[in-house]
Scaffold this active site. Structure first.
Site, PDB file in Angstrom:
ATOM      1  N   ASP A  62       0.860  -1.179   0.000  1.00  0.00           N
ATOM      2  CA  ASP A  62       0.000   0.000   0.000  1.00  0.00           C
ATOM      3  C   ASP A  62       0.899   1.232   0.000  1.00  0.00           C
ATOM      4  O   ASP A  62       2.108   1.135   0.268  1.00  0.00           O
ATOM      5  CB  ASP A  62      -0.897  -0.051   1.250  1.00  0.00           C
ATOM      6  CG  ASP A  62      -1.824   1.136   1.335  1.00  0.00           C
ATOM      7  OD1 ASP A  62      -2.369   1.525   0.293  1.00  0.00           O
ATOM      8  OD2 ASP A  62      -1.996   1.679   2.426  1.00  0.00           O
TER       9      ASP A  62
ATOM     10  N   THR B  23      -0.176   4.723   1.411  1.00  0.00           N
ATOM     11  CA  THR B  23      -0.372   5.569   2.579  1.00  0.00           C
ATOM     12  C   THR B  23      -0.113   4.813   3.866  1.00  0.00           C
ATOM     13  O   THR B  23      -0.702   3.764   4.115  1.00  0.00           O
ATOM     14  CB  THR B  23      -1.804   6.118   2.591  1.00  0.00           C
ATOM     15  OG1 THR B  23      -2.070   6.721   1.329  1.00  0.00           O
ATOM     16  CG2 THR B  23      -1.981   7.139   3.693  1.00  0.00           C
TER      17      THR B  23
ATOM     18  N   ASP C 124      -1.711  -0.969   5.955  1.00  0.00           N
ATOM     19  CA  ASP C 124      -2.009  -0.499   7.316  1.00  0.00           C
ATOM     20  C   ASP C 124      -3.481  -0.178   7.527  1.00  0.00           C
ATOM     21  O   ASP C 124      -3.885   0.194   8.617  1.00  0.00           O
ATOM     22  CB  ASP C 124      -1.174   0.748   7.640  1.00  0.00           C
ATOM     23  CG  ASP C 124      -1.667   1.973   6.872  1.00  0.00           C
ATOM     24  OD1 ASP C 124      -2.200   1.802   5.760  1.00  0.00           O
ATOM     25  OD2 ASP C 124      -1.535   3.088   7.402  1.00  0.00           O
TER      26      ASP C 124
END
Length: 916
Positions: A601, A603, A801
């Site tokens: 990912d 971000t 996350d």
């Protein structure tokens, strides 16, 4: 027109909710369902068509409306159903076509209620006895002799004791050799196809199902119940969905812990009696000492370690040789030999006798081996903890209640009562209860738990909002468009649930070794017996042949084998924790070295995950300090998510704020206020244009250049003059470039998948040198990409996350979560990087490689002393030195192998995980 009807088939509030929703969805109908009286009052301007209503109800389950003036037969539970022919059968066909002649009884095999044979014949008039094919879990072949739940309530979990299933309370059934064989051909057993059942293990789990019960046979689809009243159709005990915050207990770990403690308690005195007798003389005879050792060994072997012996026995029956084959063979040989030596000591030649010509007893070997193997199993159980808390964390995201507007009045109702079309009021700071669109008002919404992006999104009329996301500082009204299992959050829950159940277990290295070693040992034992029959001492050939063949089996049993893998794993897990790598699933650490694709990912993984003020642009002789001071002053009173970035930057630069008068928050545009008698504006281009302030072309061009680098910007103006702008971005972590480069150099393909836009994704990918990236990804896009790569034979690691990452984390071969991320991602992943640093992935890969090497070294030490002892046991030294296997040689091999494994495992603590 008002008409009252009886409702047949409604048994709980779940039924009430479904019936109410369905009836109220019919045009022109208003229905008030009463659970206590099992009735409904229907109001309609037109004539009520009962057949039309019953047709609608038939779409959602076994429900029917009945005219109280024309009563029909009521719904009858299975235990109350009566067969005219007095013949009943089990709907699971546990014993094929066997029938019973007692009404209201349960099947002795599966505990379900028997039902009239007429029901079966009505469904299938041409019924002939047929047998269904069974497709059982792969791991069952390694657990023959253990037990399982025929409903697979806990997936492929096996149990060591024949009790009832802790979930549905059905009788557990034994995994037999025939059952495993028939799973690949045809079986006359009654069990469901395991893989087919798995997809219904927890159907469409939504937050309103928490604490509710459902039938594991899904007799009435997704119907839920308020208590365990038993399924009204099949009579089985109902299964409970986990409640929010409800804790699970790991029965396997607790059982192994109890067995280990008992085993250790009896092994210590056996060891003292055996080894102590070589150093001191006990005040009792050697025979009494042997009897005491036997008595103390019995609970170790026949209670604590019996499950190991059963697994070993079954492995020979099926010829699926594994670690337990070797353990069971050696332990059985040692125990039987010791019993014979204790009962008939005069049979043994002096060459095999030990200290002071005492008969050799191996009870301590049996106890120590069993205890060490149980310890290894206990350590594995501890390292393979459940990750089911991810589902609970997801369910906790949605609120329990919602504010429904009824006749312009606000009413607080349970979330389960929210229907499509309801108008809901969402207040500042509240979680949005269902999916829908805004019909009045506006706000900013924190969607980071769904999209993973840190900057909240402005929402206006007709914009879509998602359940589980958090409202900002405004009140708005929304119309419910998707409720229950149709919401995006519910779909994410289902994806996580399905993906976590689809992973296949990894074959253990010890089992691979055992498949070769066990037949070799047996062959050596047979050859030993044959050779001693030909070349043994005259008159004692058969005796020496038997003793030495058994001795080969005894010394070949590596007591440290059960510790080889768990010991390395426990030390490796500890080493990882010291370096900020939390490993929840030991298999993931074993597999990490094989990973050849990493999906990451953006971000919070490659970037900081929060906006920071990156650039200040000035024009017309204005200074950066002035712009920052004005922006800081206005943002003191702002609740906009970017305000914290401005404040943080100003404080870092020691800029002080000015007093602001007549502060105003202009929704969708920005803020303004009077500072030192002058009006100051901070916001987007629309804010300046609507107040008649011209933006110079040079500033616009600079703004476009900055925006192309994935920056968000706010213009600042004073009175009628633009002063410049400030820009924000999600800053790339300092370690990300180093980590990505290292992984790519190691031959790992790095793919970035983000929910952010194309410009932002490209800017980050270019800066980090990532060639493959995908933007605007939804949770299912990441999940599907993982599946696609796995179908190509890739070993995929996924790191993320956010909640949007959790389905892909669950599906991937190795799921890695940032410790700075959401609880859901952390619960779903097998590895968590506590520092939220992607450099930890590179460290985890190094640790995995070192770990696998350490396990192989441990297996070498677990076997080498025993392998060296085999020639002695076979009698190779007898012609030259008159030496045969003695208890001292066996004890030395056992001690050296165990000590070597422990010391070698501890070497993992000195491994250097730093990236050069």
């Amino acid at each position: 027109m008002l008409q009252k009807y009886n409702i047949l088939g409604m048994t709980c509030s779940g039924c009430q909710k479904k019936i109410s929703e369905k009836l109220n969805s019919v045009n022109g109908i208003s229905a008030d369902v009463n659970l206590e009286t099992s009735s409904v009052e229907i109001t309609s301007d037109a004539e009520i068509n009962l057949n039309e209503l019953n047709k609608a109800l038939s779409e959602i389950g076994n429900y029917k409306l009945e005219d109280p003036n024309k009563p029909e037969n009521t719904f009858v539970k299975p235990q109350d159903r009566v067969s005219p022919s007095s013949v009943y059968y089990c709907p699971m066909e546990c014993e094929g076509d066997k029938v019973y002649f007692q009404q209201g009884k349960r099947c002795p095999d599966c505990n379900m209620y028997l039902v009239p044979i007429e029901e079966k014949l009505a469904k299938d008039p041409d019924h002939k006895p047929t047998y269904s094919s069974t497709n059982l879990p792969e791991n069952f072949k390694d657990h023959i002799g253990s037990f399982y739940c025929p409903m697979f309530c806990e997936g492929d979990k096996v149990y060591e004791e024949k009790t009832d299933c802790p979930v549905c309370h059905m009788h557990l059934e034994e995994i037999t050799e025939d059952l495993v064989k028939n799973s690949t051909s045809h079986s006359h057993h009654h069990h469901h196809d395991y893989h087919a059942h798995q997809q219904y293990e927890a159907p469409k789990v939504t937050d309103d199902m928490a604490g509710k019960y459902y039938c594991p046979m899904f007799c009435e689809g997704d119907k839920t119940y308020d208590s365990n009243v038993g399924c009204p159709v099949c009579g089985m005990d109902l299964v409970k969905y986990p409640e929010k915050g409800e804790e699970e207990t790991d029965d396997t770990y607790l059982i192994l812990k109890r067995k280990f403690i008992i085993s250790l308690a009896f092994t210590i005195p056996v060891f003292i009696l055996s080894m102590g007798g070589m150093l001191i003389d006990f005040p009792f005879s050697h025979k009494l000492q042997g009897i005491l050792e036997l008595i103390l060994t019995i609970p170790v072997l026949f209670y604590s370690g019996w499950f190991i012996m059963k697994r070993g026995w079954v492995s020979f029956k099926t010829w699926n040789l594994n670690m337990f084959s070797l353990i069971a063979l050696g332990v059985a040989a040692a125990f039987i030999f010791s019993i014979v030596a204790l009962a008939f000591p005069d049979l043994l030649p002096h060459e095999v006798r030990g200290h002071n010509q005492k008969e050799p007893l191996y009870f301590e070997a049996v106890s120590v081996i069993m205890t060490l193997v149980i310890l290894g199993q206990l350590m594995e159980a501890l390292a393979h903890k459940k990750t089911g808390n991810a589902i609970k964390e997801l369910m906790n995201l949605s609120p329990d209640e919602a504010n429904v507007m009824v006749n312009n009045e606000e009413k607080r109702v349970p979330l389960s009562e929210v229907k499509i079309g309801d108008v809901l009021k969402v207040k500042p700071g509240e979680k949005i209860p269902v999916d829908g669109k805004i019909i009045e008002g506006n706000s900013v919404v924190d969607e980071s738990m769904i999209t993973g992006e840190p900057i909240p999104v402005e929402k206006n009329i007709d914009d879509q909002v998602t359940s589980g996301t958090i409202n900002g500082n405004q009140v708005f009204l929304m119309k419910a468009e998707k409720v229950g299992d149709e919401t995006l959050l519910s779909k994410i829950i289902k994806m996580v649930n399905d993906a976590s159940r689809s992973r296949a277990p990894i074959q253990k290295l010890t089992d691979k070794v055992a498949k070769v070693f066990v037949p070799t040992v047996i062959l050596v034992a047979v050859l030993t017996f044959i050779l001693w029959q030909f070349f043994g001492p005259e008159g004692q050939k058969t005796l020496f042949a038997f003793i030495n063949a058994v001795a080969v089996l005894i010394v070949a049993c590596p007591c440290a084998l059960g510790l080889a893998t768990p010991m390395s794993l426990m030390v490796g897990i500890g080493k990882g924790a010291k370096n900020g790598i939390l490993i929840k699933n030991a298999e993931a650490l074993e597999l990490m070295h094989k990973v050849n694709v990493l999906i990451t990912d953006k971000t919070g993984t490659l970037t900081e995950g929060k906006p920071s003020l990156e650039h200040i642009e000035t024009i017309n002789n204005s200074s950066e300090n002035l712009i920052l001071k004005l922006a800081y002053s206005l943002n003191q009173n702002s609740e906009h998510p970017l305000s914290s970035a401005v404040i943080k930057k100003a404080k870092a630069d020691h800029i002080s704020a000015e007093k602001v008068e007549k502060f105003e928050n202009i929704s969708g545009k920005g803020v303004k206020g009077i500072i030192n008698g002058k009006t100051v504006y901070l916001g987007n281009e629309n804010l300046l244009v609507s107040n008649g302030i011209q933006i110079p072309e040079s500033l616009k061009l600079k703004a476009k250049e900055v925006q192309s680098k994935a920056h968000t910007l706010s213009y600042i103006a004073q009175e009628n003059e633009a002063l410049g702008f400030v820009s924000f971005s999600d800053k790339i972590k300092e370690s990300s470039r180093k980590a990505v480069q290292h992984l790519m150099n190691e031959g790992i393909e790095v793919i970035m998948m983000t929910g952010d836009n194309e410009n932002t994704a490209k800017a980050v990918a270019d800066e980090l040198g990532i060639k493959n990236y995908k933007a605007s990804c939804l949770p299912e896009d990441k999940l599907n990409e993982v599946k696609k790569l796995q179908e190509q034979g890739k070993i995929v690691a996924m790191t993320g996350d956010g909640i949007n990452d959790s389905p892909a984390l669950a599906q991937s071969n190795v799921g890695i979560a940032m410790g700075t991320g959401t609880d859901v991602a952390i619960e779903t992943a097998e590895i968590t990087l506590l520092k939220g640093d992607i450099l930890g992935i590179a460290k985890a890969k190094i640790l995995s490689e070192k770990l696998l090497r350490n396990i192989k070294e441990n297996l070498f030490f677990a076997f080498i002393y025993n392998v060296l002892g085999i020639p002695v046991a076979a009698g190779l030294l007898y012609p030259f030195f008159g030496i045969l296997l003695s208890p001292m040689i066996a004890a030395a091999a056992m001690s050296l192998s165990s000590l070597s494994v422990i010391l070698n495992s501890l070497r993992l603590n000195s491994v250097d995980l730093e990236i050069k």
